[in-house]
Scaffold this motif. Structure first.
Motif, mmCIF file in Angstrom:
data_model
loop_
_atom_site.group_PDB
_atom_site.id
_atom_site.type_symbol
_atom_site.label_atom_id
_atom_site.label_comp_id
_atom_site.label_asym_id
_atom_site.label_seq_id
_atom_site.Cartn_x
_atom_site.Cartn_y
_atom_site.Cartn_z
ATOM 1 N N ASP A 112 41.021 47.406 62.762
ATOM 2 C CA ASP A 112 42.450 47.337 62.452
ATOM 3 C C ASP A 112 42.591 47.360 60.931
ATOM 4 N N THR A 113 42.980 48.514 60.404
ATOM 5 C CA THR A 113 43.067 48.680 58.958
ATOM 6 C C THR A 113 44.127 47.781 58.345
ATOM 7 N N GLY A 114 45.257 47.635 59.006
ATOM 8 C CA GLY A 114 46.321 46.779 58.479
ATOM 9 C C GLY A 114 45.875 45.338 58.338
ATOM 10 N N ALA A 115 45.226 44.820 59.369
ATOM 11 C CA ALA A 115 44.724 43.444 59.314
ATOM 12 C C ALA A 115 43.634 43.315 58.250
ATOM 13 N N ALA A 116 42.806 44.354 58.112
ATOM 14 C CA ALA A 116 41.740 44.327 57.104
ATOM 15 C C ALA A 116 42.340 44.275 55.702
ATOM 16 N N GLU A 117 43.381 45.057 55.450
ATOM 17 C CA GLU A 117 44.037 45.034 54.138
ATOM 18 C C GLU A 117 44.586 43.636 53.839
ATOM 19 N N GLU A 118 45.183 43.036 54.836
ATOM 20 C CA GLU A 118 45.741 41.689 54.669
ATOM 21 C C GLU A 118 44.642 40.681 54.343
ATOM 22 N N ILE A 119 43.537 40.776 55.051
ATOM 23 C CA ILE A 119 42.418 39.855 54.834
ATOM 24 C C ILE A 119 41.820 40.032 53.439
ATOM 25 N N VAL A 120 41.681 41.271 53.001
ATOM 26 C CA VAL A 120 41.134 41.517 51.667
ATOM 27 C C VAL A 120 42.086 40.972 50.599
ATOM 28 N N GLN A 121 43.371 41.188 50.794
ATOM 29 C CA GLN A 121 44.347 40.641 49.838
ATOM 30 C C GLN A 121 44.235 39.115 49.771
ATOM 31 N N ASP A 122 44.157 38.489 50.933
ATOM 32 C CA ASP A 122 44.025 37.025 50.977
ATOM 33 C C ASP A 122 42.744 36.562 50.271
ATOM 34 N N ALA A 123 41.671 37.313 50.437
ATOM 35 C CA ALA A 123 40.409 36.955 49.786
ATOM 36 C C ALA A 123 40.545 37.039 48.263
ATOM 37 N N PHE A 124 41.227 38.076 47.778
ATOM 38 C CA PHE A 124 41.441 38.195 46.334
ATOM 39 C C PHE A 124 42.312 37.055 45.811
ATOM 40 N N VAL A 125 43.345 36.693 46.548
ATOM 41 C CA VAL A 125 44.218 35.598 46.130
ATOM 42 C C VAL A 125 43.423 34.291 46.071
ATOM 43 N N ALA A 126 42.611 34.052 47.090
ATOM 44 C CA ALA A 126 41.800 32.830 47.114
ATOM 45 C C ALA A 126 40.813 32.812 45.948
ATOM 46 N N MET A 127 40.220 33.959 45.669
ATOM 47 C CA MET A 127 39.260 34.018 44.568
ATOM 48 C C MET A 127 39.958 33.780 43.230
ATOM 49 N N HIS A 128 41.146 34.304 43.083
ATOM 50 C CA HIS A 128 41.899 34.101 41.840
ATOM 51 C C HIS A 128 42.112 32.606 41.589
ATOM 52 N N GLY A 129 42.435 31.886 42.636
ATOM 53 C CA GLY A 129 42.653 30.452 42.499
ATOM 54 C C GLY A 129 41.389 29.673 42.197
ATOM 55 N N ARG A 130 40.239 30.241 42.529
ATOM 56 C CA ARG A 130 38.967 29.535 42.320
ATOM 57 C C ARG A 130 38.099 30.187 41.233
ATOM 58 N N TRP A 131 38.671 31.082 40.468
ATOM 59 C CA TRP A 131 37.879 31.829 39.485
ATOM 60 C C TRP A 131 37.151 30.906 38.511
ATOM 61 N N HIS A 132 37.798 29.833 38.114
ATOM 62 C CA HIS A 132 37.170 28.924 37.144
ATOM 63 C C HIS A 132 35.926 28.232 37.716
ATOM 64 N N ARG A 133 35.815 28.191 39.037
ATOM 65 C CA ARG A 133 34.637 27.566 39.658
ATOM 66 C C ARG A 133 33.461 28.527 39.789
ATOM 67 N N LEU A 134 33.720 29.810 39.622
ATOM 68 C CA LEU A 134 32.676 30.821 39.789
ATOM 69 C C LEU A 134 31.732 30.757 38.587
ATOM 70 N N ARG A 135 30.505 30.335 38.817
ATOM 71 C CA ARG A 135 29.539 30.140 37.732
ATOM 72 C C ARG A 135 29.028 31.470 37.183
ATOM 73 N N ASP A 136 28.810 32.415 38.107
ATOM 74 C CA ASP A 136 28.239 33.702 37.708
ATOM 75 C C ASP A 136 29.216 34.816 38.071
ATOM 76 N N PRO A 137 29.872 35.431 37.103
ATOM 77 C CA PRO A 137 30.827 36.497 37.399
ATOM 78 C C PRO A 137 30.210 37.678 38.153
#
Length: 180
Positions: free
Chosen positions: A45-70
């Protein structure tokens, strides 16, 4: 023009202090399509996949400062997409398990019209009944009250309720048969 993946890799190599906006813009530009493709292959399901990827990017944005290795940003996103796809699949299994297998048939428009006409005929016939008989029938079939509840409501005995109901049913049957 340089490829987005090369720009991202060079930026991460030279600038480890990128802020979340810059870094995710580069990661998004370089890897969004491949992450959506991954999700679409897992979910079909491409639509659901796009939504999931967007959510993953949003979550990563909120946790970027915790990412030790870019350099691990892409690995983090892949893992997030796979986990979110699995979660979505589990959710769909539960939804499917609780969905009725066969939905009841919907009556046709003609059926609804005929039922309305029949209801109108019954209401007209009810109007011809004496007041107590009409009240008993309304309380029984519209109010869904028991004989005892009808008797209490009307201040009459249960025997009177039965008697009024029997007379009303007989009168309605005769009226409806005559007008059929």
């Amino acid at each position: 023009m340089a490829q987005p993946a090369v720009v991202y890799e060079e930026g991460v190599t030279h600038e480890s202090s990128w802020d979340a906006d810059e870094a995710l813009t580069a990661v998004y530009t370089a890897h969004y399509t491949s992450l959506v493709r991954l999700g679409a292959l897992l979910l079909r399901d491409t639509g659901a996949a796009e939504e999931i990827v967007q959510d993953a990017f949003v979550a990563m944005h909120g946790r970027w400062h915790r990412l030790r290795d870019p350099h691990k940003a892409l690995a983090y996103l892949r893992t997030a997409v796979v986990n979110r796809c699995r979660s979505r699949q589990r959710h769909l299994v539960v939804v499917d398990k609780h969905t009725p297998r066969s939905l009841p048939d919907e009556p046709s428009a003609e059926h609804a019209v005929l039922r309305t006409v029949e209801t109108d005929r019954v209401i007209e016939a009810m109007r011809t009944l004496p007041e107590k008989q009409r009240t008993v029938m309304v309380l029984r079939y519209y109010g869904d009250l028991s004989e005892a509840e009808i008797a209490d409501t009307m201040g009459i005995s249960r025997g009177s309720v039965k008697s009024h109901a029997a007379r009303a049913s007989k009168s309605l049957r005769q009226l409806l048969e005559q007008n059929a």
